[in-house]
Design a protein around this motif. Structure first.
Motif, mmCIF file in Angstrom:
data_model
loop_
_atom_site.group_PDB
_atom_site.id
_atom_site.type_symbol
_atom_site.label_atom_id
_atom_site.label_comp_id
_atom_site.label_asym_id
_atom_site.label_seq_id
_atom_site.Cartn_x
_atom_site.Cartn_y
_atom_site.Cartn_z
ATOM 1 N N GLY A 1 0.827 -1.206 0.000
ATOM 2 C CA GLY A 1 0.000 0.000 0.000
ATOM 3 C C GLY A 1 0.855 1.247 0.000
ATOM 4 N N THR A 2 0.195 2.389 0.080
ATOM 5 C CA THR A 2 0.874 3.682 0.117
ATOM 6 C C THR A 2 0.237 4.560 1.185
ATOM 7 O OG1 THR A 2 -0.594 4.541 -1.597
ATOM 8 C CG2 THR A 2 1.513 3.607 -2.318
ATOM 9 N N ILE A 3 0.994 5.552 1.630
ATOM 10 C CA ILE A 3 0.504 6.518 2.610
ATOM 11 C C ILE A 3 -0.168 7.678 1.869
ATOM 12 C CG2 ILE A 3 1.167 8.129 4.429
ATOM 13 C CD1 ILE A 3 1.287 5.207 5.244
ATOM 14 N N GLU B 1 -0.019 -5.945 7.223
ATOM 15 C CA GLU B 1 -0.369 -7.301 7.661
ATOM 16 C C GLU B 1 -1.691 -7.211 8.417
ATOM 17 O OE1 GLU B 1 1.406 -10.367 10.901
ATOM 18 O OE2 GLU B 1 2.801 -9.759 9.323
ATOM 19 N N ILE B 2 -2.739 -7.769 7.818
ATOM 20 C CA ILE B 2 -4.092 -7.683 8.377
ATOM 21 C C ILE B 2 -4.416 -8.987 9.083
ATOM 22 C CG2 ILE B 2 -6.512 -7.230 7.858
ATOM 23 C CD1 ILE B 2 -5.611 -5.881 5.275
ATOM 24 N N ASP B 3 -4.767 -8.892 10.361
ATOM 25 C CA ASP B 3 -5.136 -10.070 11.145
ATOM 26 C C ASP B 3 -6.619 -10.340 10.941
ATOM 27 O OD1 ASP B 3 -5.435 -12.112 12.894
ATOM 28 O OD2 ASP B 3 -4.802 -11.020 14.682
ATOM 29 N N THR B 4 -6.930 -11.406 10.194
ATOM 30 C CA THR B 4 -8.325 -11.740 9.915
ATOM 31 C C THR B 4 -8.833 -12.887 10.781
ATOM 32 O OG1 THR B 4 -7.674 -13.281 8.154
ATOM 33 C CG2 THR B 4 -8.072 -10.983 7.534
ATOM 34 N N GLY B 5 -8.040 -13.330 11.757
ATOM 35 C CA GLY B 5 -8.457 -14.446 12.602
ATOM 36 C C GLY B 5 -9.564 -14.045 13.569
ATOM 37 N N SER C 1 5.567 12.557 12.427
ATOM 38 C CA SER C 1 5.562 12.838 10.989
ATOM 39 C C SER C 1 6.539 11.958 10.221
ATOM 40 C CB SER C 1 5.871 14.318 10.727
ATOM 41 O OG SER C 1 4.944 15.148 11.387
ATOM 42 N N ALA C 2 6.733 10.715 10.691
ATOM 43 C CA ALA C 2 7.635 9.802 9.981
ATOM 44 C C ALA C 2 7.020 9.303 8.688
ATOM 45 C CB ALA C 2 7.999 8.622 10.885
ATOM 46 N N LEU C 3 5.711 9.102 8.697
ATOM 47 C CA LEU C 3 5.027 8.627 7.504
ATOM 48 C C LEU C 3 4.684 9.820 6.624
ATOM 49 C CD1 LEU C 3 2.648 5.981 9.128
ATOM 50 C CD2 LEU C 3 4.823 5.570 7.960
ATOM 51 N N LEU C 4 5.140 9.765 5.391
ATOM 52 C CA LEU C 4 4.950 10.868 4.458
ATOM 53 C C LEU C 4 4.043 10.428 3.312
ATOM 54 C CD1 LEU C 4 8.631 12.154 4.297
ATOM 55 C CD2 LEU C 4 6.768 12.985 5.750
ATOM 56 N N PRO C 5 3.344 11.365 2.695
ATOM 57 C CA PRO C 5 2.450 11.016 1.584
ATOM 58 C C PRO C 5 3.179 10.292 0.458
ATOM 59 C CG PRO C 5 2.025 13.250 2.331
ATOM 60 C CD PRO C 5 3.258 12.796 3.042
ATOM 61 N N ASP C 6 2.493 9.279 -0.099
ATOM 62 C CA ASP C 6 2.979 8.462 -1.218
ATOM 63 C C ASP C 6 4.130 7.539 -0.837
ATOM 64 O OD1 ASP C 6 1.115 9.574 -2.990
ATOM 65 O OD2 ASP C 6 2.448 11.269 -3.418
ATOM 66 N N MET C 7 4.371 7.344 0.450
ATOM 67 C CA MET C 7 5.401 6.410 0.890
ATOM 68 C C MET C 7 4.873 4.980 0.748
ATOM 69 S SD MET C 7 7.157 6.144 4.677
ATOM 70 C CE MET C 7 8.103 7.647 4.483
ATOM 71 N N ARG D 1 4.235 -1.626 8.088
ATOM 72 C CA ARG D 1 5.685 -1.442 8.137
ATOM 73 C C ARG D 1 6.109 -0.595 6.947
ATOM 74 N NH1 ARG D 1 4.723 -6.705 9.763
ATOM 75 N NH2 ARG D 1 5.647 -7.305 11.774
ATOM 76 N N ALA D 2 6.777 0.493 7.239
ATOM 77 C CA ALA D 2 7.266 1.371 6.177
ATOM 78 C C ALA D 2 8.610 0.861 5.689
ATOM 79 C CB ALA D 2 7.397 2.797 6.691
ATOM 80 N N ARG D 3 8.772 0.852 4.377
ATOM 81 C CA ARG D 3 10.015 0.346 3.809
ATOM 82 C C ARG D 3 11.192 1.251 4.127
ATOM 83 N NH1 ARG D 3 7.726 -1.630 -2.167
ATOM 84 N NH2 ARG D 3 5.993 -2.879 -1.325
ATOM 85 N N GLY D 4 10.911 2.480 4.463
ATOM 86 C CA GLY D 4 11.990 3.400 4.798
ATOM 87 C C GLY D 4 12.415 3.342 6.250
ATOM 88 N N PHE D 5 11.677 2.594 7.109
ATOM 89 C CA PHE D 5 12.014 2.491 8.534
ATOM 90 C C PHE D 5 12.029 1.015 8.905
ATOM 91 C CE2 PHE D 5 9.913 6.579 7.955
ATOM 92 C CZ PHE D 5 10.827 7.453 8.529
#
Length: 465
Positions: free
Chosen positions: A168-170, A375-379, A364-370, A326-330
């Motif tokens: 996904g993206t921010i 991981e979605i817990d569907t249990g 402000s670690a998460l920036l637009p278009d990041m 999880r952000a790929r940049g962190f």
């Protein structure tokens, strides 16, 4: 030659070769310290034909003897001695079970109502009553079960956790974006030291604006509040103030007019919220028409993660389900959130469904278009009846499993399954809690079951006139 004589001769040869002091005379054994044992006497009853060291060492004697420590040699009767004659064929063990037919030892679809041999001389295998029951069960010998590695595990109640992983993206929260534009013809007199990407606070001055319409409304409002004949602003004064508000004049500028009682030449336009400057179009001296966007400010303390989930997983998604982003940049950092919206549309090209997750972003670690990975817990937190995934035989149109019934018998069951997770699959119908289910080598049992069905078909066809 009789068995006892042969055995005696063999022992005599062994003892003579070992230098035991024994000699043979016309088929009889003699010793210097023992009387001979005749073949007839050796053959009768359980009379020993020789004696052996009690520890099994290669020491023998034709007469009773003791070891140096005082123990007796072990008597060896004729029945326990080696035989050089061909053993008579053993009679088959008596059984009360009735043989229904004989099947090919190589697994071929060939049966016989009487004992026979195949082309390689192998005996056909008897099939008894009860071994080909009509309930579809399969019976295996203990040896075959051990060789094939058949293992069972009881069905039990477990909490299944299933995680859906998707990229996904921010994105910015649409509710936290503000646009600064003029509602009347205006001129930009001065712009603050603010550029695209700058962080601003609510109320921070961004620019100074001169507008003839705003100046006229301001003069009218100051004149009203300073009028002594009307006894104060009154209703007319509230209408003048509302006119300024309709022109989107900042509250701070209106309060400053009320305090000073004078009409300012320019109005300070300030930031409407905390955030970052996404767009700066204001230039000193420029003319701004009504509707022109001069600044765009966004609050990124809360952002959205838009996740593209495969269409096949749509049925397991619910609003409120926890999500780890999880952000790929962190590397190693996690951001926790919950599903807030499942968009009611499927992407035609990628066959995915977009899911929105709200995330707190205080630093402000998460920036637009990041780019991010979710991981979605569907249990479900409720325990469900489940078995290992390896226990399920799935043909595409139906699912089945083998239940161990004891004594090497395995019964096939049609089952209905639910969701999967952690190497287990939910059982909704077909198996009860505690029943042992085959989890290993079940494909071999299935092959045996198919072979049995084929053999039964041939035998039934052969029984028909």
């Amino acid at each position: 030659m009789k068995r006892a004589v042969l055995a005696g001769a063999a022992v005599a040869a062994v003892i003579a070769a070992m230098g035991g002091g024994y000699i043979g005379v016309r088929g009889h054994l003699h010793s210097a310290d023992a009387s001979p044992v005749s073949p007839a006497a050796a053959q009768a009853g359980d009379e020993p034909i020789y004696y052996q060291d009690p520890d099994g060492r290669p020491f023998y004697s034709l007469a009773p003897k003791k070891t140096p420590d005082g123990r007796d040699y072990r008597a060896v009767p004729a029945g326990a001695d080696l035989s050089f004659e061909e053993e008579p064929a053993r009679a088959p063990a008596a059984t009360d079970r009735k043989i229904k037919f004989y099947r090919n030892p190589m697994g071929l679809a060939d049966t016989s109502p009487v004992p026979k041999k195949d082309s390689m001389g192998m005996d056909y295998i008897p099939v008894y009553d009860g071994e080909d029951s009509d309930d579809g069960s399969v019976k295996l010998s203990p040896g075959k079960i051990q060789r094939t590695g058949v293992k069972s595990e009881p069905a039990a109640m477990r909490i299944l956790r299933t995680a859906i992983r998707a990229p996904g993206t921010i994105q910015l929260d649409e509710r936290r974006i503000s646009v600064i534009s003029m509602r009347s013809e205006s001129w930009v007199q001065k712009v603050a030291d603010v550029t695209t990407g700058s962080r601003v606070a609510k109320g921070q001055p961004l620019m100074e604006i001169y507008s003839p319409v705003v100046a006229s409304a301001s003069a009218e409002y100051i004149s009203t509040i300073n009028s002594k004949t009307t006894g104060g602003p009154g209703v007319y004064g509230r209408g003048s103030r509302q006119r300024l508000m309709n022109l989107d004049v900042p509250d701070a500028a209106i309060v400053a007019m009320e305090r000073s009682g004078t009409v300012p030449i320019t109005i300070n336009w300030s930031a409407p919220r905390d955030g970052i400057v996404l767009e700066r179009n204001a230039i000193e001296g420029m003319r701004a028409q009504p509707g022109d966007v001069l600044f765009r400010v966004a609050d990124i303390s809360v952002v959205w993660a838009t996740i593209d989930v495969a269409e096949r997983d749509l049925g397991t998604l619910r609003t409120g389900q926890p999500v780890i982003v999880r952000a790929r940049g962190f590397a190693g950092r996690k951001f926790a959130g919950k599903i807030s919206v499942i968009y009611p549309q499927v992407n035609r090209e990628t066959r995915t469904v977009r899911v929105r997750v709200e995330l707190e972003n205080p630093d402000s670690a998460l920036l637009p278009d990041m780019y991010v990975d979710a991981e979605i817990d569907t249990g479900s937190p409720q325990a469900v009846l489940s078995v290992p995934e390896s226990a399920v035989l799935d043909t595409g149109s139906r699912q089945a499993a083998f239940v161990e019934k004891g004594e090497g018998r395995f019964e096939p069951r049609d089952i209905k399954i639910g969701h999967r997770g952690g190497g287990y699959v939910e059982i909704r119908e077909g198996i009860a809690a505690g029943e042992p289910v085959v989890v290993s080598a079940n494909f071999l049992i299935d092959a045996e079951s198919n072979l049995k069905a084929a053999l039964k078909g041939f035998s039934d066809a052969g029984a028909k006139p």
